[in-house]
Design a protein around this motif. Structure first.
Motif, PDB file in Angstrom:
ATOM      1  N   ARG A  36      -0.682  -2.561  -7.516  1.00  0.00           N
ATOM      2  CA  ARG A  36       0.040  -3.835  -7.528  1.00  0.00           C
ATOM      3  C   ARG A  36      -0.420  -4.726  -6.383  1.00  0.00           C
ATOM      4  O   ARG A  36      -0.528  -4.282  -5.248  1.00  0.00           O
ATOM      5  N   TRP A  37      -0.645  -6.003  -6.702  1.00  0.00           N
ATOM      6  CA  TRP A  37      -1.075  -7.015  -5.744  1.00  0.00           C
ATOM      7  C   TRP A  37      -0.066  -8.157  -5.795  1.00  0.00           C
ATOM      8  O   TRP A  37       0.448  -8.492  -6.856  1.00  0.00           O
ATOM      9  N   SER A  38       0.208  -8.780  -4.658  1.00  0.00           N
ATOM     10  CA  SER A  38       1.222  -9.835  -4.592  1.00  0.00           C
ATOM     11  C   SER A  38       0.665 -11.088  -3.938  1.00  0.00           C
ATOM     12  O   SER A  38      -0.168 -11.013  -3.030  1.00  0.00           O
ATOM     13  N   THR A  44       3.082 -11.318  -8.889  1.00  0.00           N
ATOM     14  CA  THR A  44       2.368 -10.052  -8.766  1.00  0.00           C
ATOM     15  C   THR A  44       1.369  -9.885  -9.901  1.00  0.00           C
ATOM     16  O   THR A  44       1.533 -10.444 -10.981  1.00  0.00           O
ATOM     17  N   THR A  46      -0.597  -6.434 -11.580  1.00  0.00           N
ATOM     18  CA  THR A  46      -0.704  -4.973 -11.553  1.00  0.00           C
ATOM     19  C   THR A  46      -1.884  -4.552 -12.423  1.00  0.00           C
ATOM     20  O   THR A  46      -1.916  -4.840 -13.611  1.00  0.00           O
ATOM     21  N   THR A  48      -4.220  -1.463 -14.005  1.00  0.00           N
ATOM     22  CA  THR A  48      -4.171  -0.059 -14.367  1.00  0.00           C
ATOM     23  C   THR A  48      -5.587   0.469 -14.556  1.00  0.00           C
ATOM     24  O   THR A  48      -6.534  -0.299 -14.729  1.00  0.00           O
ATOM     25  N   ARG A 143      -2.749  -6.291  -1.641  1.00  0.00           N
ATOM     26  CA  ARG A 143      -2.193  -5.021  -2.118  1.00  0.00           C
ATOM     27  C   ARG A 143      -0.783  -4.840  -1.590  1.00  0.00           C
ATOM     28  O   ARG A 143      -0.503  -5.145  -0.437  1.00  0.00           O
ATOM     29  N   ASP A 145       0.998  -1.793  -2.617  1.00  0.00           N
ATOM     30  CA  ASP A 145       1.371  -0.389  -2.838  1.00  0.00           C
ATOM     31  C   ASP A 145       0.529   0.588  -2.009  1.00  0.00           C
ATOM     32  O   ASP A 145       0.207   1.652  -2.445  1.00  0.00           O
TER      33      ASP A 145
END
Length: 148
Positions: A36-38, A44, A46, A48, A143, A145
């Motif tokens: 997850r990036w904000s 955000t 995200t 995968t 980032r 997370d």
């Protein structure tokens, strides 16, 4: 003129001797992007491992500089919603080196350009220019997370 020459000579000596380090963006891999990036403003993205991406409240009015947009400010009209959300896909292109890395995010409800890689290896960022690239106004994702 002497100040310019002296600055160039001292800069060259500093880089040549290793006293000054030339900035290079961190060299990422696809695995480094997963998570997850904000944007720090509630938006955000995200990523995968299977190439899927979810964007939530990301600014979708990132570019738009030029004659057709000179009469409006960078935020557009007050009642215009420039945030987008949705699901889609992403790809990472390492390019020929750290400066040419690109992350392409495709979400039907959003119209992103490719994202560039910046900052440092311990705290990488993805960014796009806001308006004129010469202004160095950036829209940045970090980032959230724990990172790579």
């Amino acid at each position: 003129m002497a100040v310019v020459v002296l600055t160039a000579v001292l800069g060259g000596l500093g880089l040549g001797t290793g006293v000054l380090k030339e900035y290079r963006p961190p060299a990422l891999t696809s695995a480094d992007l997963v998570g997850r990036w904000s944007d720090g403003l509630g938006g955000t993205v995200t990523f995968t491992t299977d190439g899927r991406v979810t964007a939530e409240d990301i600014d979708d009015d990132l570019g738009g500089w030029g004659p057709e947009n000179e009469s409006t400010d960078s935020d557009g009209p007050e009642d215009e919603d420039t945030r987008c959300s949705g699901q889609g896909t992403w790809t990472y292109e390492p390019g020929g080196g750290a400066w040419s890395q690109e992350v392409d995010i495709t979400v039907d409800s959003c119209s992103f350009d490719v994202w560039n890689v910046g900052d440092t290896a311990s705290r990488p960022t993805l960014y796009q220019y806001l308006g004129d690239p010469d202004s160095w106004d950036l829209y940045v994702l970090r980032r959230t997370d724990g990172g790579p």
